[in-house]
Structure formats: C-alpha cells, structure tokens
Design a protein around this motif. Structure first.
Motif, PDB file in Angstrom:
ATOM      1  N   ASP A 197       0.819  -1.207   0.000  1.00 14.33           N
ATOM      2  CA  ASP A 197       0.000   0.000   0.000  1.00 14.33           C
ATOM      3  C   ASP A 197       0.857   1.263   0.000  1.00 14.33           C
ATOM      4  N   PHE A 198       2.038   1.203   0.650  1.00 16.87           N
ATOM      5  CA  PHE A 198       2.780   2.468   0.716  1.00 16.87           C
ATOM      6  C   PHE A 198       3.364   2.851  -0.638  1.00 16.87           C
TER       7      PHE A 198
ATOM      8  N   ALA B 221       1.739   2.042  -3.419  1.00 16.83           N
ATOM      9  CA  ALA B 221       0.523   2.516  -4.084  1.00 16.83           C
ATOM     10  C   ALA B 221       0.261   3.973  -3.697  1.00 16.83           C
ATOM     11  N   ALA B 222       0.489   4.299  -2.429  1.00 16.03           N
ATOM     12  CA  ALA B 222       0.269   5.672  -1.976  1.00 16.03           C
ATOM     13  C   ALA B 222       1.228   6.627  -2.677  1.00 16.03           C
ATOM     14  N   VAL B 223       2.470   6.201  -2.875  1.00 17.29           N
ATOM     15  CA  VAL B 223       3.419   7.068  -3.588  1.00 17.29           C
ATOM     16  C   VAL B 223       2.982   7.242  -5.038  1.00 17.29           C
ATOM     17  N   ARG B 224       2.507   6.141  -5.655  1.00 21.08           N
ATOM     18  CA  ARG B 224       2.028   6.264  -7.029  1.00 21.08           C
ATOM     19  C   ARG B 224       0.889   7.270  -7.105  1.00 21.08           C
ATOM     20  N   LEU B 225       0.057   7.277  -6.063  1.00 18.22           N
ATOM     21  CA  LEU B 225      -1.087   8.192  -6.068  1.00 18.22           C
ATOM     22  C   LEU B 225      -0.690   9.641  -5.838  1.00 18.22           C
ATOM     23  N   THR B 226       0.550   9.890  -5.408  1.00 15.88           N
ATOM     24  CA  THR B 226       0.951  11.295  -5.341  1.00 15.88           C
ATOM     25  C   THR B 226       1.194  11.813  -6.752  1.00 15.88           C
ATOM     26  N   GLY B 227       1.303  10.896  -7.720  1.00 17.15           N
ATOM     27  CA  GLY B 227       1.571  11.316  -9.086  1.00 17.15           C
ATOM     28  C   GLY B 227       3.042  11.232  -9.429  1.00 17.15           C
ATOM     29  N   ALA B 228       3.836  10.621  -8.562  1.00 16.07           N
ATOM     30  CA  ALA B 228       5.266  10.516  -8.822  1.00 16.07           C
ATOM     31  C   ALA B 228       5.518   9.592 -10.002  1.00 16.07           C
ATOM     32  N   GLY B 229       6.577   9.885 -10.761  1.00 19.65           N
ATOM     33  CA  GLY B 229       6.921   9.055 -11.904  1.00 19.65           C
ATOM     34  C   GLY B 229       7.618   7.778 -11.474  1.00 19.65           C
TER      35      GLY B 229
ATOM     36  N   ARG C 264      11.263   8.123 -10.079  1.00 15.75           N
ATOM     37  CA  ARG C 264      11.339   8.617  -8.721  1.00 15.75           C
ATOM     38  C   ARG C 264      10.948   7.528  -7.713  1.00 15.75           C
TER      39      ARG C 264
ATOM     40  N   ARG D 274      13.785   6.521  -5.172  1.00 16.44           N
ATOM     41  CA  ARG D 274      13.652   7.109  -3.844  1.00 16.44           C
ATOM     42  C   ARG D 274      12.893   6.218  -2.868  1.00 16.44           C
ATOM     43  N   HIS D 275      12.070   5.307  -3.357  1.00 18.17           N
ATOM     44  CA  HIS D 275      11.215   4.551  -2.438  1.00 18.17           C
ATOM     45  C   HIS D 275      11.489   3.056  -2.456  1.00 18.17           C
TER      46      HIS D 275
END
Lengths: 276, 254, 299
Positions: free
Chosen positions: C190-191, C193-201, C204, C208-209
């Motif tokens: 989920d975390f 998925a949450a980063v993807r939902l920020t709109g990050a490419g 990144r 970074r994650h």
C-alpha cells in the motif's frame, strides 16, 4: 474450576528494563463461555496464551496461581504441557490462512489431529475427520476433506480449524479473535457454531475479542481488560449496567445504525484507570 | 463530482466488478458496503488509477477519465488505505511522507504546510520526525490522512479507513473525517464492511454483492429498514442484532 | 549541536538529521549486542586499516629479494619468515592485502549498483523489460563462476584489472535476482501505491522509495559474498590469472609457495590464514548485519 488465574503478571525484557504487559489479572472459568475484551495491547491474548505456556521466549510470567484443571501451568513439565496443548485445550487463531498447513488437505490435517490423540488406523482417522467436518456444519464434508486450504474460503478454513481442535475432545477452547478476518455473515455463523458445540459438549470457552457487543452477545460472562488489567467483570446480560467508564466508553464510541449521532463521543482516558 | 457508469473491472481472466454505476455529488459522501470479494475496493482502485484493467465510463467533475492519469488528477483525488501499518513507508519519517506530495507537485513552503497538515489531523508537532513504527495505529492513520490532504484534493477515496483500528480510535478518526469534510468541502467515496461506519459518514449507501451493486439507498431508508434487496436486509439484521446489547447499555449510561 | 546518547535516542527528534542518526544509532546498539558480529567488524576493519597503512607498517620492501636468506623461519628480523626468493612474508602480506581487499572492494562497487539497478527496474517495470533483463541474468547465472572468470581473463590479459572485471561479470546476477524479488513484493504494498497516487513518476518511485528498501538485504548479501569474492580473487591469483608476479597477492603467494608446504609450511600457510581470517570476518559481519537490517525481522 477448569481455569484459575490469580494475580498473573507478564513482562517483556526491553533495553530499558522490564515492560509489564499484564499486570495482575485474576480470572476463573468453569464450563462456561467467558469473553475477554480489550483494545490492542491490553494483554488479552497474552493472558490466554500464558495458560498454554505459548509466550515468546523473552517473556517473564509470574502468578500466584495459574492452573488448568488443577495442574499448575508454571510448574508443569514440558511433557505435561504437551498433554494439555491441543489435547485438553484447543487454540483457534484469527486467520486460518496461517494456521493450516498449505500442503496438506483439510481432511488429512483433521485426521492427523485425531490420530495423534486417539491412535487408530488411518482409515478410521479419515472417517473420523469427515464426521468432525460434518459436526462443524460443513455441508459437503467429503469434498472439503479432499481440498487444500487455499481452495477453501476464510469461513470454511476456520471451520476446519475448529474441527481440528475438536478432534481430541478438549475440555477448553481458547479462541483468539476467531472471526476478525471474516465477513459479518460468516462471523455470526462461526460464533453460533462454537456456542452450540461448547454447550453441547460441555466445554469451557475463552473468547478473546476487541468487539464488546459481539462478545456480550455470545458469552455468559465478559471480562474487560485495559492496560494489562481486568477493569470490570460482568454477566453478559448486564452490559447495560457496566460501571467502569472505560467499558461504557467502549460501548458509546461505536457508531450505531439505529441511533445516528453527528459526532461520536470520544473516550477520554483517565490515568486513574491505570492504578491498581 | 464522481460519476461512474457501467464500470467493469478484470483481474486477469476474472471479471470482479460487473458493470456498476454510481454518482457522488460535490461535497457529499457515498458509502459502498459489502463483504470481502464483493468488488467494493476494486472500484476505488480503478477510480484512483491503480488498476488500469477496466472498461466503462468514469468521470471526475464531468471530465472523462483515461486509463492513464496525469499529475493533475492526483492533485484532485487522493486515497486513504485500510491498513495504517502497510500504507506508510517503513523507512521514512512522517516528515518525509508528508513532503513527498509537495515535492512531486512542486509546492512551496514545505515546513509551514507540513506543520499545518499535522495540526489539521490533530497530531502534535513532535511526531513530525518519527518513523511509523514509533506511532500507534490511530496516529499512523492520521498521518495517512494528512498525506492524502497535502496536495489539497477535492476527492478522498477511503478504503476501510477505520477497520484496522480499535473502536475508540475509530471514533476519533470518523470525527476527524467528518470535520475535514465540513471544513474543506471534500467529496468522499467510502468503502467499508461495517454498515454502521458507512451510515455514520454517508447519506447514500450502495450495497455490493459478488461484483454487483445490488441496491443503492439513502441512509435514512437503511436505518428505518426500508430495504429491498435480501442481502441488504441480511447485513442490516446482523448489525442491528449486535447493537441491541450495546444500545441498551448506552441508554443506561446516558 | 552536541551529540549525546539522549539526543540520539529521543522519541521526538526535532529534525530530519536527528531522526536519521537516531535510527542508525539504534541499529548500532542492536548490532553491538552480537559479539561474533562485533569481532567480525573489528577484524575486517583492522585488516583494511593494516593494508592501507602498509607503507608505514611494513618492515621491508615487499619486492626486495635476499636469496641468501630464502625460506627462513619466522624470526625477529622477519616476523613471518621469508619466501622462496628471500622476500619478507609479513611485508608482502600487508601489501598483498591492498591488492586482494582492493579487488574485493572494486568488485563490490561494480556489482552492487549494477545488480540493484537491473533488479529494481526489472521488478518494477515488469512485462517485456522484466523478461529481457532476467533472461540476461539467467545466462550469466548458468555459467560456473570460476570457469567464466577464467575464460574471461584468459581471453584478455591476465592481471588485476581483468580479474576484477571477470569476477564482477560473474557476481552481479544474484544481486539482480535478490533486488527483483524484493521489488516485486514491495510494488504490491500500500505504501508504494500511496506514492504512485501522489503522481510521482516511475523513476522517482524506484530510486527514492523502492531501492532504499532493497538496499539492506543487498548489503547483507554483499557482505556474506565478500568471502567468496576473496576466495575467487585468490583462486584466480593461485591459477596465475590474477595479479602477476612480483605483485604480492594472497592467492598468488600461496601458489608460488605451494611446493614448500611440507618442509617450510609457514610460507604458504600464512597467506592462507590471512584469506581464511578475512573471509571469516566478513561472514560474521554479514550474519550480524542480517540480524539488524533484515526488514523481515523488525515490525
């Protein structure tokens, strides 16, 4: 008395010293259904597991008395404990996905549990397994007996788990959040099934849950735990007369279908609840 | 604000959502209830863009959505996940988690915005540089909500936001969600298996079963028992049955 | 800012740096409780320091021959004796550490980033990229390590550089596999998925994650592999494919002295002991790091 717990204390060693998780719990249980309710970290599961001596290695358990059917659990040999665990007292855990062996069929697992305690031929065990699966109200026990755990739904898996625990005719069933992973419709069925089996076989049931209304509905008595202590013990029918503000807070802060409220009451934790 | 029409979602060969339609007006909340596997979370994930394997029509503010979402979409729509233990990066501090949306969208004043976000979800500033494992479940979920709000979205998708929390914490989070909605005019699409939670937040409820939306009704109708589908009636009966004891207790203590 | 224990261990850090250092300090405290791992760390560090300080610590020039005093027993003048050309074994051991350990460090610096990059990209991108990168990895995995290295060195010119390249060529596939497996499980969380939902490419997210979470298990694996890299380097040296005489590489030292193992046993044994101690130290260190860093073990 099936279970006697007097002044049970459980602590864990941490870099900064001993952290007490259970701080003086006293409970007794006969052939009845006792619910232990509390939030995560209240020590409810630890209390139940200490009865079977199933605590992690870094735990320190002390008690004035911790007995199962008169046997002192703290002094018992590992051999005596093995005779209790799984045979005289069964443990049902939250998620059957993790408690069933993924590479054995459900029938084989129940049969093995039966044979381990009763002996007998493989064929007799297989037959007994199908009978047990039928007892937990599985409609097509022969088919389920031949299925692997991943082919079963959560509710079906939990039934298989219960059948396994019933195989040796235990006197006590400990159920640790047995239905938290299940849907509401299945949850009610499983709890009714356990209730029925317990009263029919004359066993004791220790039901551990975070859900106070649920426990109140299915148990005879309820013990409410808070921060390692039993703050209130009452008959299930008397939840209405709960005195302790924590118990009342637990009941109040749930949203209710029949009583809409714009804001839910928030529990204000009184440090005095921690005092012995 | 949200309009979904004839949405079908597949996982590999299996269709798990069989053509559902729903509308959520701006500033309102729509609740989806159903049992596990009924497809309710799948709808959220398809709308959020996490699952691209769907057909049908989805609109945000009357603009049709593509399979691929652009960055602007993620400024307007955010999601809160069920498990507060799994939805925060285990090696990143609260500060880092909250900075991420700001960096991605190129927003300035990071310090001020993070401080504001923490106070919006009623977290003390002292948690700012803590790691998730140093927080309680309720605090983590507040962080997740704060993160979702960083880029100031209009729509919040809530996937079982309280089901992993203790009931006392659940009450706090539900109150918080309600306050935030009123303060910011957010539109919620909430998914839960708990009928009472959905009814608490949403005036309109959709009942899902096996990938179909079997009934859409107002919360008032649900409370009053004016239901049509048997599954709705069954879910309602289970909830009400358990509430009997608690309800009486609440009356006694009041 | 005064760095104290309390400052590091506070539950309420006041800055990004304090939080990061606090976390590192906690890991260190946990690592320190494991005596074997500490022993490994101390030995590994001292070996590296000794090698770095070789010019200061050496009693003799490692290349100077003294044929009149060949194969001498350990003595005050020559602490570990002399070899078949009368060179001081102690000094050669120190200088040899530079070559052997230097090769190991070079291999690790080449291999770890390459494996991490290939694994993370394959795991996160999936589809055609995953299949392509993993088949390449499989091809390299299919060759026995030493044989491929030998063939590679034989095709080029034997020497330290080609030995490093050869070992690196054969060592990266396991890291790519490891990083890919980690990435595959991370990408479903989920975390992420949450980063993807920020709109990050995607870049990144991976950089970074995802990659920082693959790093701990990779570090553990690299440390555990160090011993086998040392052995491969020494093995190539022994077979004459690594460092060339008169360079004092540990494996080559054993190779040239193996004729004397019965009469003047100390000559080949001492570099052998050095290899053994270095391998063991890195292994213990890796085991200790695994207990501390393995993400599956903390909550």
């Amino acid at each position: 008395m099936l279970v006697e717990i007097k002044n049970l204390r459980i602590a864990f060693s941490t870099p900064t010293g001993w952290a007490e998780a259970v701080r003086g719990v006293s409970l007794t249980l006969g052939k009845e259904k006792l619910g232990i309710v509390g939030e995560s970290g209240s020590g409810k599961s630890l209390t139940a597991r200490s009865l079977l001596r199933l605590l992690p290695g870094n735990a320190r358990v002390q008690a004035d008395r911790l007995a199962f059917d008169g046997i002192d659990v703290l002094a018992a040999s590992e051999r005596q404990m093995r005779a209790i665990r799984g045979k005289r007292a069964g443990l049902i855990l939250q998620d059957p996905k993790y408690s069933l062996n993924p590479v054995m069929t459900a029938g084989d697992q129940v049969a093995e549990a039966w044979r381990a305690h009763k002996g007998g031929s493989k064929r007799a065990a297989a037959q007994a397994a199908v009978d047990l699966l039928a007892q937990v109200l599985i409609r097509d026990p022969a088919r389920v007996a031949g299925s692997y755990p991943h082919e079963l739904s959560g509710g079906m898996g939990q039934r298989v788990m219960i059948a396994m625990m019933l195989a040796p005719d235990p006197e006590l069933l400990i159920a640790d959040e047995p239905t938290s992973a299940l849907d509401a419709t299945v949850q009610a069925e499983i709890l009714r099934l356990m209730e029925d089996l317990v009263s029919r076989r004359g066993m004791g049931l220790l039901l551990i849950s975070h859900d106070l209304p649920l426990v109140g509905h299915f148990c005879d008595r309820v013990a409410v735990m808070y921060a390692g202590r039993v703050v209130e013990e009452l008959q299930a029918g008397e939840l209405t007369h709960a005195r302790h503000p924590y118990t009342r807070g637990l009941l109040n802060c749930m949203p209710r279908l029949s009583h809409p409220e714009a804001r839910l009451p928030v529990m204000v934790r009184d440090p005095a609840w921690l005092a012995p | 604000m949200i309009a979904i029409d004839g949405l079908r979602v597949r996982f590999g060969p299996n269709e798990v959502v069989h053509g559902i339609s729903l509308d959520v007006p701006r500033g309102s909340s729509f609740g989806l209830v159903g049992e596990s596997g009924s497809g309710k979370s799948t709808i959220l994930r398809a709308f959020s863009g996490l699952n691209p394997d769907w057909t049908g029509k989805m609109r945000l503010d009357n603009v049709p959505l593509d399979r691929k979402r652009d960055r602007a979409f993620f400024r307007r729509v955010q999601m809160v996940f069920q498990d507060p233990y799994g939805s925060l990066h285990p090696r990143q501090t609260v500060d880092r988690a909250l900075s991420e949306p700001l960096i991605v969208h190129g927003l300035q004043d990071r310090d001020a915005r993070i401080a504001q976000a923490l106070s919006d979800v009623a977290l003390p500033n002292s948690v700012r540089f803590r790691y998730p494992h140093q927080l309680s479940g309720g605090q983590r979920q507040r962080v997740a909500i704060a993160r979702a709000l960083m880029a100031e979205p209009n729509v919040l998708l809530l996937d079982e936001p309280t089901s992993a929390l203790d009931v006392s914490v659940q009450a706090e989070v539900l109150n918080l969600l309600r306050d935030l909605q009123q303060r910011r005019g957010l539109t919620y699409l909430l998914v839960s298996h708990n009928l009472a939670v959905v009814a608490h937040l949403c005036p309109i409820i959709g009942v899902m079963q096996g990938g179909d939306l079997v009934e859409t009704l107002s919360t008032d109708d649900l409370r009053a028992g004016r239901v049509h589908h048997s599954h709705t009636a069954q879910l309602r009966a289970l909830t009400v049955e358990l509430e009997d004891g608690g309800e009486a207790a609440a009356r006694a203590s009041a | 800012m005064i760095v104290t224990r309390d400052w590091l261990l506070t539950e309420t850090p006041a800055s990004r740096g304090q939080a990061a250092w606090g976390r590192r300090y906690r890991l260190w405290l946990q690592f320190r409780r494991n005596p074997l791992a500490m022993a490994g760390l101390i030995v590994a560090l001292s070996l590296i320091v000794l090698s770095l300080l070789a010019p200061v610590l050496a009693t003799h020039d490692p290349g100077v021959q003294e044929l009149s005093n060949r194969l001498a027993r350990p003595s005050v003048a020559h602490w570990f004796g002399t070899d078949e050309l009368g060179r001081d074994v102690y000094s050669r051991l120190l200088y040899g550490g530079r070559i052997t350990l230097g090769m190991v460090v070079a291999v690790v610096l080449l291999v770890a980033p390459l494996g991490l990059a290939v694994g993370c990209v394959a795991g996160y991108a999936g589809g055609i990229w995953d299949r392509l990168l993993m088949r390449v990895t499989d091809v390299f995995l299919a060759f026995p390590r030493l044989i491929l290295a030998l063939a590679f060195v034989a095709a080029l010119r034997p020497g330290v550089t080609s030995a490093v390249a050869a070992i690196a060529l054969t060592a990266w596939p396991p890291y790519a596999r490891l990083a890919r497996a980690e990435t595959l499980s991370l990408r479903r969380t989920d975390f992420i998925a949450a980063v993807r939902l920020t709109g990050a490419g995607a870049g990144r997210i991976v950089l970074r994650h995802v990659a920082p979470l693959c790093l701990p298990s990779l570090i553990v694996r690299v440390t555990l592999d160090m011993s086998s890299i040392i052995l491969t380097a020494a093995g190539l040296g022994f077979l004459g494919m690594g460092a060339q005489p008169p360079s004092p590489e540990w494996g080559a030292m054993i190779a040239t002295a193996r004729r004397f193992i019965l009469e003047q046993w100390w000559v080949p044994t001492i570099p052998g002991l050095a290899i053994f101690i270095a391998s063991l130290a890195f292994n213990l260190l890796g085991d200790g790091l695994r207990d501390v860093l393995d993400p599956k073990q903390d909550g």
